[in-house]
Design an enzyme around this catalytic site. Structure first.
Site, PDB file in Angstrom:
ATOM      1  N   ALA A   1       0.672  -1.136  -0.186  1.00 13.12           N
ATOM      2  CA  ALA A   1      -0.057   0.246  -0.017  1.00 13.12           C
ATOM      3  C   ALA A   1       0.583   1.780   0.266  1.00 13.12           C
ATOM      4  O   ALA A   1       0.439   2.202  -0.523  1.00 13.12           O
ATOM      5  CB  ALA A   1      -0.813  -0.604   1.132  1.00 13.12           C
TER       6      ALA A   1
ATOM      7  N   ARG B   1      -5.211   0.189  -9.137  1.00 16.83           N
ATOM      8  CA  ARG B   1      -5.222  -1.067  -8.467  1.00 16.83           C
ATOM      9  C   ARG B   1      -6.630  -0.475  -7.857  1.00 16.83           C
ATOM     10  O   ARG B   1      -6.831   1.064  -7.554  1.00 16.83           O
ATOM     11  CB  ARG B   1      -4.205  -1.215  -7.708  1.00 16.83           C
ATOM     12  CG  ARG B   1      -3.214  -2.400  -8.522  1.00 16.83           C
ATOM     13  CD  ARG B   1      -2.449  -2.355  -7.382  1.00 16.83           C
ATOM     14  NE  ARG B   1      -3.095  -3.928  -6.786  1.00 16.83           N
ATOM     15  CZ  ARG B   1      -1.614  -4.680  -6.355  1.00 16.83           C
ATOM     16  NH1 ARG B   1      -0.917  -4.144  -5.853  1.00 16.83           N
ATOM     17  NH2 ARG B   1      -2.374  -5.946  -5.719  1.00 16.83           N
TER      18      ARG B   1
ATOM     19  N   GLN C   1       4.317 -13.262  -1.741  1.00 18.01           N
ATOM     20  CA  GLN C   1       5.276 -12.157  -1.595  1.00 18.01           C
ATOM     21  C   GLN C   1       5.974 -12.622  -0.441  1.00 18.01           C
ATOM     22  O   GLN C   1       7.109 -11.740  -0.042  1.00 18.01           O
ATOM     23  CB  GLN C   1       3.748 -10.787  -1.419  1.00 18.01           C
ATOM     24  CG  GLN C   1       3.084  -9.755  -2.448  1.00 18.01           C
ATOM     25  CD  GLN C   1       1.949 -10.395  -3.006  1.00 18.01           C
ATOM     26  OE1 GLN C   1       2.014 -12.021  -2.828  1.00 18.01           O
ATOM     27  NE2 GLN C   1       1.322 -10.326  -3.607  1.00 18.01           N
TER      28      GLN C   1
ATOM     29  N   ASP D   1      -4.091  -2.905   3.716  1.00 16.26           N
ATOM     30  CA  ASP D   1      -4.187  -1.757   2.489  1.00 16.26           C
ATOM     31  C   ASP D   1      -5.550  -1.154   2.641  1.00 16.26           C
ATOM     32  O   ASP D   1      -5.485  -0.077   1.893  1.00 16.26           O
ATOM     33  CB  ASP D   1      -4.766  -2.805   1.317  1.00 16.26           C
ATOM     34  CG  ASP D   1      -3.762  -4.178   0.803  1.00 16.26           C
ATOM     35  OD1 ASP D   1      -3.668  -4.732   1.517  1.00 16.26           O
ATOM     36  OD2 ASP D   1      -2.455  -3.369   0.187  1.00 16.26           O
TER      37      ASP D   1
HETATM   38  O1  MRU Z   1      -0.825  -7.211  -3.626  1.00 15.69           O
HETATM   39  P1  MRU Z   1       0.664  -6.329  -2.827  1.00 15.69           P
HETATM   40  O2  MRU Z   1       1.990  -6.844  -2.808  1.00 15.69           O
HETATM   41  O3  MRU Z   1       0.181  -4.910  -3.151  1.00 15.69           O
HETATM   42  O4  MRU Z   1      -1.108  -6.789  -1.423  1.00 15.69           O
HETATM   43  C1  MRU Z   1       0.017  -6.049  -0.110  1.00 15.69           C
HETATM   44  C2  MRU Z   1      -0.314  -6.212   0.881  1.00 15.69           C
HETATM   45  O5  MRU Z   1      -1.157  -6.443   1.024  1.00 15.69           O
HETATM   46  C3  MRU Z   1       0.447  -5.505   2.194  1.00 15.69           C
HETATM   47  O6  MRU Z   1      -0.148  -6.409   3.842  1.00 15.69           O
HETATM   48  C4  MRU Z   1      -0.188  -4.580   2.818  1.00 15.69           C
HETATM   49  O7  MRU Z   1      -0.165  -3.300   1.642  1.00 15.69           O
HETATM   50  C5  MRU Z   1       0.853  -3.769   3.658  1.00 15.69           C
HETATM   51  S1  MRU Z   1       2.385  -3.469   3.107  1.00 15.69           S
HETATM   52  C6  MRU Z   1       3.020  -2.136   4.644  1.00 15.69           C
END
Ligand code: MRU
Length: 354
Positions: A53, A94, A199, A240
């Protein structure tokens, strides 16, 4: 003894372009990409070359500032018209992480006092840089608060990547582990691989290992057994979008971990900056959940693992109801009694500090 860690920055402003570390390629390859056009920025966010995020917000802010440098507007009104067109474009990259919209709105507001197009262009760049600089401080403060909840020897489970790669530095859910390392406190992290895009396996283990943090990788379906057999003392995740009642959208699989934490009677923590709190969104039901390309499920690292033509459901996020969240950890402190009342109060605290 204080130890410092160095993880490559995920996003960097370079005047004529934005440099990002391509998170699609990690850990196999450390590839940097130069984003020169607004379309490159949209693509990088949409295809997860940059993700998480806060990093999405930072990249979009830089993307907007970059695009604005080329506007040939003859008045502020014309400049703002072009800016709003690009804001809408970048906002479509997104849907779930609110930091994207927060950062774009913040840039739009930053030029309120501009008296010329040239001044507005400079103001946008300064504001985008400020977002990144502030994020590092914010993450460190989140880490300090989160660390106060853990003790030497704790084993903690996390999901996805809410680390340095997803922010300016330190991360949110991973920040306490970096600070613990700096302070000589031993915490053991269990990282869930985070299907479908991995991830956790690719990014969280990579960045924690770079810093010498004790990390163990598990697949997502090993979470219950791991909590039981490894004596996990808490779960900590990023976010997010946090709705006004505390319901929290985060990477798919988070909700399941919260249910497990409740079952095992261990705390479930959400670590996030104020920029992830969206008081306009009343409950988790109002958070748009991104559904992504079926190939993320039918393929692993480009190789098909499911039969051609199979139906796929691929939500990238889920929403954890606030009742399952023991505490939300922000840069302005930890809350956990009554989210509806405490979340707005966190912003008032900021105003006093600022
Ligand atoms: O799809 P992504 O990799 O963007 O999703 C990321 C997450 O869900 C993280 O946990 C969230 O963005 C927090 S990042 C500090």
């Amino acid at each position: 003894m204080t130890e410092r860690f160095m993880i490559p920055r995920s996003v960097e402003w370079n005047d004529t372009h934005i440099t990002i570390l391509n998170q699609q390629k990690l850990p196999e390859e450390t590839e940097y990409l130069e984003l020169k056009e607004i379309e490159d920025v949209w693509d990088a966010i949409s295809t997860l070359k940059v993700r998480g995020a806060p990093a999405i917000g930072m990249t979009a802010a830089y993307g907007l500032a970059l695009a604005a440098q080329r506007y040939e507007a003859s008045s502020m009104a014309e400049f703002k018209q072009q800016l709003h067109k690009d804001i809408n474009y970048l906002a479509s990259s997104r849907p779930t992480a609110v930091n994207l919209f927060w950062a774009l709105n913040r840039l739009a507001s930053s030029i309120g006092d501009a008296i010329s197009v040239n001044e507005a262009k400079t103001m946008l760049v300064h504001e985008a840089i400020r977002i990144q600089v502030e994020d590092e401080d914010v993450c460190r403060r989140i880490g300090e608060h989160a660390l106060s909840l853990f003790k030497d020897g704790d084993r903690i489970l996390t999901i996805c990547n809410a680390g340095s790669l997803a922010t300016a530095r330190y991360g949110t859910a991973l920040a306490p582990f970096y600070l613990a390392k700096e302070k000589g406190v031993h915490l053991q992290v269990f990282a869930s691989e985070t299907r479908p895009v991995l991830q956790g396996a690719r990014l969280t283990t990579w960045e924690l290992m770079q810093a010498g943090v004790d990390v163990t990788l598990i697949t997502d379906n090993m979470a219950a057994q791991t909590i039981y057999a490894k004596n996990i003392s808490a779960v900590i995740v990023g976010a997010d979008r946090i709705a006004a009642n505390g319901d929290t959208a985060n990477k798919i699989g988070t909700f399941g971990l919260a249910l497990l934490a409740q079952s095992f009677g261990i705390p479930f923590y959400v670590a996030a900056p104020l920029s992830t709190i969206d008081l306009e969104t009343k409950t988790g039901r109002d958070i748009p959940i991104e559904e992504r390309n079926p190939e993320e499920v039918t393929h692993i690292a480009g190789k098909r693992i499911a039969p051609e033509g199979v139906e796929v459901y691929n939500p990238a996020f889920d929403v954890t109801p606030h009742e399952l969240i023991t505490a939300i950890i922000t840069e302005n402190g930890i809350i956990g009694e009554n989210y509806e009342a405490e979340l707005p109060a966190l912003f008032e605290k900021s105003e006093q500090v600022g």
